[in-house]
Scaffold this motif. Structure first.
Motif, short mmCIF file in Angstrom:
data_model
loop_
_atom_site.label_atom_id
_atom_site.label_comp_id
_atom_site.label_asym_id
_atom_site.label_seq_id
_atom_site.Cartn_x
_atom_site.Cartn_y
_atom_site.Cartn_z
N SER A 45 0.84 -1.21 0.00
CA SER A 45 0.00 0.00 0.00
C SER A 45 0.87 1.26 0.00
CB SER A 45 -0.93 -0.02 1.21
OG SER A 45 -0.21 0.16 2.41
N GLU A 46 1.99 1.23 0.70
CA GLU A 46 2.89 2.39 0.73
C GLU A 46 3.45 2.68 -0.66
OE1 GLU A 46 5.68 1.21 3.66
OE2 GLU A 46 4.46 1.88 5.36
N LEU A 47 3.80 1.60 -1.38
CA LEU A 47 4.31 1.80 -2.74
C LEU A 47 3.21 2.32 -3.65
CD1 LEU A 47 6.62 -1.32 -3.31
CD2 LEU A 47 7.23 0.96 -2.54
N LEU A 48 1.99 1.83 -3.48
CA LEU A 48 0.87 2.30 -4.30
C LEU A 48 0.61 3.78 -4.05
CD1 LEU A 48 -1.48 -0.78 -3.89
CD2 LEU A 48 -0.42 -0.02 -6.03
N VAL A 49 0.72 4.19 -2.81
CA VAL A 49 0.56 5.62 -2.50
C VAL A 49 1.65 6.43 -3.19
CG1 VAL A 49 0.68 7.33 -0.66
CG2 VAL A 49 -0.63 5.23 -0.33
N ALA A 88 -4.32 1.49 -2.92
CA ALA A 88 -3.66 1.38 -1.62
C ALA A 88 -4.68 1.15 -0.52
CB ALA A 88 -2.86 2.65 -1.35
N ILE A 89 -5.80 1.85 -0.60
CA ILE A 89 -6.86 1.68 0.41
C ILE A 89 -7.41 0.27 0.35
CG2 ILE A 89 -9.19 2.39 1.04
CD1 ILE A 89 -8.39 5.24 0.15
N MET A 90 -7.63 -0.24 -0.85
CA MET A 90 -8.14 -1.60 -1.00
C MET A 90 -7.16 -2.62 -0.40
SD MET A 90 -9.19 -3.61 -4.51
CE MET A 90 -10.27 -2.26 -4.96
N MET A 134 -3.40 4.31 8.77
CA MET A 134 -3.03 4.58 7.38
C MET A 134 -4.27 4.77 6.52
SD MET A 134 0.19 1.96 6.79
CE MET A 134 0.36 2.51 5.09
N MET A 135 -5.29 3.93 6.73
CA MET A 135 -6.53 4.05 5.96
C MET A 135 -7.19 5.41 6.23
SD MET A 135 -8.18 0.22 6.32
CE MET A 135 -9.52 0.57 5.19
N HIS A 136 -7.20 5.81 7.49
CA HIS A 136 -7.80 7.09 7.86
C HIS A 136 -7.12 8.24 7.12
CE1 HIS A 136 -9.58 10.20 10.39
NE2 HIS A 136 -8.36 10.68 10.63
N GLU A 137 -5.79 8.23 7.09
CA GLU A 137 -5.05 9.31 6.42
C GLU A 137 -5.33 9.32 4.93
OE1 GLU A 137 -1.04 8.51 7.44
OE2 GLU A 137 -1.26 9.10 9.55
N VAL A 171 -8.30 11.41 -0.16
CA VAL A 171 -9.16 11.24 -1.33
C VAL A 171 -10.56 11.80 -1.08
CG1 VAL A 171 -7.90 9.23 -2.15
CG2 VAL A 171 -9.86 8.90 -0.63
N GLY A 172 -10.83 12.31 0.12
CA GLY A 172 -12.11 12.94 0.40
C GLY A 172 -13.23 12.01 0.79
N TRP A 173 -12.88 10.80 1.26
CA TRP A 173 -13.90 9.84 1.68
C TRP A 173 -14.14 10.04 3.19
CZ3 TRP A 173 -11.73 4.85 -1.13
CH2 TRP A 173 -11.85 5.04 -2.51
N ILE A 174 -14.93 11.02 3.51
CA ILE A 174 -15.10 11.43 4.91
C ILE A 174 -15.76 10.33 5.75
CG2 ILE A 174 -16.10 13.15 6.46
CD1 ILE A 174 -13.80 14.14 4.67
#
Length: 905
Positions: free
Chosen positions: A554-558, A566-568, A586-589, A594-597
């Motif tokens: 996920s870090e590399l995808l970011v 990365a979230i998936m 990490m998911m929260h950040e 991406v604006g997914w509140i």
């Protein structure tokens, strides 16, 4: 013939070793025991200064040793194990010693075709006792004598030297002699076999306290060592001297040379060396100067001189024999042996080479070549030593002892490339791929360290990995070579090749580690971000539960700008490690970026639940956290239910059961009513949804509307597990415990009601009526039997299934039957076992998730589950919360919240 050969050098006249005085006591004790009546062994003790293998060969030949004759070989000596794993003993040659490999003793015995042999080895290490090294000694002895494959039984002990001890019979020899004399070692008719002697030794506790290291292995032929029916027990006991036949006092004139030879041979066999010498000398007087028979006589005279420890005179007789017949094989061989014993190795090799021109049998040539190689080695003519060993190898290419000697000589002669060849050849003779691979690694190590041939070492390491991809050190060595050369592309290529090998071997955990290393290489050294992502993707594909790898991915995808991917990736990591707080952080950040509140809020809620939220996460959570129960704006559509089921639960069981659900419910309710098994509910306890102001009742109405499920009849009971439970009735009915009627918040009621009202969906309601695994299995089999009348079913439920099958067949429409037939076909094509327990668990999980959806607060759900005593399919409260935590941050949960209109932000 029953012969015992004792080899027990004391080294008294040797400058190299301290005297081994125990040997004299050992040999005397063994000799005296074997000469006792009942043992019937003719005992021969190796004379000083004579090479034991030569002495042993001559006696066996002179005695006419046959395949079925019994032999016992006893050795008490200082032993040595070289780097090639060859075990030898130190024997006296003058005032010095030389090493006698056990392979030569074995060759001396096997060359006579002997099959019934007992070998007793009481070995002394030249130094203090080392248990690990001692076990290597016994293993080497076992390789030489191979008791499991031959008729040779082996009793072997190894001990260290202990200066200052009083000379006496060694503990191991003493235990062996005692075991042979023990009545327990004899069978019903008084016969003692060596295998039983070994058993008696093992039963003696002194064996384990007095003998540091031992090995007792019976051979394929069980040798008789003692018998009470022996003829020797019927006549008076006599000494060994009395048993030696005395020469006749009067000799008749010799007429036939053959008769004279026979007489001389008889005297020689009886130990009358002087008498035999006189007879053979008389033969020389009888024969013409050029007669071939004179060579035979000279050879016998030479043998007598050797037995008398007069090697120089023996050599003269053998030379005379060759003067008569230059191709006389026995004279050539024995002269070579004498010359070797006198240190004339080069001359000995000359005669040994002449012997090769005479001998035609491959087995015999092999033995001569081994001796010739030893002669050349001692003469320091390594080139010819190698030539002889290679010739021997051509006769027996799979003889590992030859290969080991060749490797040793090539090493000494500074030909490391040849040593590598030999080590590879030895490896290829191993039976198991793992053994071959390990030996190849050793060969490759040598190629690197001694031959300085790195390219060849790489090929050998790769060959080892092709045979066993998990071979220790092989791939590490390849990696070390390419990294040292700073050829990172070649290193990457080697890593990729290793993944292919491990994949073929189904070593997925090891393959995942290699993919992780590839990702690290590509990212840190090759500046290949996309390649690193692909490598980590393969890593988690091989080991889905590797959370650390998923986080790294996920870090590399970011870093590559692929936020959603990365979230998936983190979402999957959460399923494998529900309690790992850093995953949710990490998911929260990322979700904030991406604006997914709403999903960011759900992640913050989990961090608060885990007590891992920092100040910012706590404030964000409190900003959106509802004080009251959620207020959905829409009902859950039919497609929403699919998102409530756990991943992987999409089996072919559901469609079959869903097609028969309504009819199965009708059948079960009518059966329960017919048998008077429906619950007797008190009408006064019924709650009227239209008029009731009880929060629980109003929550049922609310939940029924939101989840789009039938509103059940509601009754109040006393003690209900879980607080609320569905019960079998003609109308959907729920019974609620008094514990939930008061003291519960609307959020708690939302969870409890949402979880239980979900069971009133037709498919879920099957678990209310068919609550046992037996009932559910009967329903599933009956559903199949509707379209597969000949389907095999267990006898103990055959009647019940038959009745249910008939009901379903009568009530299904043609369209439903066709759909059922199609569903059964898909199930059969899958070829997997019906997991009814797993299916039932997926229903319970979906119902629990529905409760979370209506509650909207994971912390409240956790509080309820901590005291929950509900039991469905052995699912614990811990199981449920570990499912709900990752579900609460999933895309499915977020989509469900959007469908209901309760998403925040």
């Amino acid at each position: 013939m029953r012969a015992a050969f004792l080899i027990a050098p004391t080294y008294e006249a040797c400058d190299e070793f301290r005297p081994h005085l125990h040997a004299a006591y050992d040999a005397r004790a063994v000799g005296e025991r074997l000469l006792e009546p009942g043992y019937d062994f003719e005992v021969f003790e190796a004379p000083k200064g004579v090479e034991p293998e030569v002495w042993l060969t001559e006696i066996l030949k002179d005695k006419g040793q046959g395949e079925t004759d019994a032999l016992l070989v006893y050795v008490s000596a200082v032993s040595h194990l070289d780097e090639a794993g060859e075990l030898s003993i130190e024997v006296m040659t003058g005032r010095a010693t030389s090493r006698l490999p056990f392979t030569k003793l074995r060759t001396a015995i096997s060359s006579r075709g002997s099959r019934s042999v007992v070998v007793v080895l009481d070995l002394l290490m030249d130094g203090p006792m080392d248990a690990v090294v001692a076990t290597e000694y016994t293993a080497a002895a076992r390789r030489v004598w191979a008791p499991e494959l031959s008729g040779y039984s082996m009793l072997c002990a190894v001990r260290g030297r202990q200066p200052g001890t009083t000379p006496s019979v060694s503990p191991f020899t003493s235990l062996w002699l005692s075991a042979m004399a023990d009545p327990q070692s004899r069978n019903k008719i008084g016969v003692a076999f060596i295998s039983r002697v070994m058993d008696v030794m093992r039963e003696n506790e002194n064996l384990y306290t007095d003998v540091p290291c031992f090995s007792l292995v019976p051979g394929r032929r069980d040798l008789k060592v003692y018998s009470t029916t022996s003829p020797s027990l019927t006549r008076p006991s006599s000494s060994s001297v009395d048993r030696v036949s005395s020469p006749p006092s009067v000799r008749q004139p010799f007429v036939r040379v053959d008769d004279v030879f026979s007489e001389g041979d008889a005297l020689l066999e009886a130990g009358d060396w002087e008498g035999a010498s006189k007879v053979f000398k008389k033969i020389l007087l009888l024969l013409e100067e050029k007669s071939v028979e004179r060579a035979h006589a000279y050879v016998r005279l030479g043998a007598i001189k050797r037995l008398q420890n007069r090697p120089r005179e023996a050599a003269i007789h053998y030379r005379k024999a060759l003067g008569v017949d230059g191709r006389h094989p026995e004279a050539l061989e024995r002269l070579a042996d004498v010359l070797r014993s006198e240190g004339e190795f080069a001359e000995a090799a000359t005669y040994r080479r002449a012997l090769l021109g005479v001998v035609q049998d491959d087995h015999r040539r092999f033995e001569v070549l081994l001796c010739l190689a030893e002669d050349f080695e001692k003469a320091r003519d390594l080139a010819r030593c190698i030539e002889a060993l290679e010739d021997a190898r051509s006769i027996q290419p799979e003889e590992t002892a030859i290969l080991a000697r060749l490797a040793q000589v090539y090493d000494v002669s500074h030909q490391p490339d040849k040593v590598v060849d030999i080590k590879v050849a030895i490896a290829q003779l191993k039976m198991q791929p793992e053994e071959v691979a390990r030996s190849l690694v050793l060969a490759a190590d040598y190629a690197v360290e001694r031959a300085q041939d790195v390219e060849r070492a790489l090929l050998i390491y790769e060959d080892a990995l092709d045979r066993d991809p998990l071979t220790p050190r092989a791939f590490d060595a390849i990696a070390h070579i390419w990294i040292a050369r700073e050829d990172l592309r070649a290193y990457e290529k080697a890593l990729l090749a290793q993944t292919v090998r491990l994949d073929k071997a189904f070593a997925h955990a090891a393959e995942a580690e290699v993919w992780r290393e590839i990702a690290l290489l590509r990212h840190d050294k090759l500046d290949d971000l996309r390649g690193a992502i692909e490598a980590l993707d393969r890593c988690v594909e091989r080991v889905p539960g590797d959370v650390e790898a998923r986080v790294a991915l996920s870090e590399l995808l970011v870093k590559n700008g692929e936020m959603e991917a990365a979230i998936m990736c983190l979402e999957i990591a959460a399923w494998h490690a529900p309690g790992r707080a850093s995953t949710y952080r990490m998911m929260h950040e990322l979700m904030l970026k991406v604006g997914w509140i709403d999903r960011a809020y759900c992640c913050a809620a989990v961090l608060v639940l885990l007590e891992e939220a920092d100040l910012d996460e706590q404030l964000f959570y409190e900003q959106y956290h509802p004080e009251v129960r959620v207020n959905p704006k829409h009902s859950l559509p039919a497609k929403g239910w699919a998102k409530l089921y756990p991943a992987g639960s999409e089996s072919n069981l559901g469609p079959i059961l869903e097609l028969v659900a309504s009819h199965a419910i009708e059948y079960k309710l009518s059966w329960l009513k017919k048998n008077g098994m429906l619950p007797d509910l008190d009408p006064s306890m019924r709650q009227d949804p239209e008029t009731s102001t009880v929060s629980l009742t109003r929550t049922f109405v609310w939940a029924s509307t939101i989840l789009d499920v039938p509103l059940p009849e509601i009754y109040v009971g006393d003690d209900v597990p879980g607080g609320i439970a569905a019960v079998p009735e003609q109308l959907p009915t729920a019974i609620v415990g008094r514990s939930v009627l008061s003291g519960r918040s609307l959020k708690e009621l939302g969870f409890l009601v949402g979880r239980d009202i979900a069971y009133f969906r037709p498919l879920h309601y099957l678990l209310v009526l068919y609550s046992s695994l037996k009932d559910l299995t009967a329903l599933f089999l009956a559903s199949i039997c509707v379209v597969r009348p000949d389907y095999a079913v267990p006898d103990h439920v055959k009647r019940e299934i038959k009745e249910l099958t008939r009901f379903l067949r009568d009530h299904l429409s043609e369209k439903e039957s066709a759909a059922l037939n199609h569903a059964v076909e898909r199930f059969e094509q899958d070829g997997v076992r019906a997991d009814l327990v797993g299916w039932a668990r997926s229903i319970e999980m979906a119902s629990t998730r529905a409760g979370l959806l209506l509650c909207g607060d994971i912390a409240v759900v956790n509080q309820v589950l901590e005291t929950d005593d509900r039991s469905v399919c052995d699912l614990t409260s811990r199981d449920r919360i570990h499912d709900l935590i990752p579900f609460s941050v999933s895309e499915s949960y977020a989509e469900l919240r959007r469908m209901l209109g309760i998403a925040v932000g």
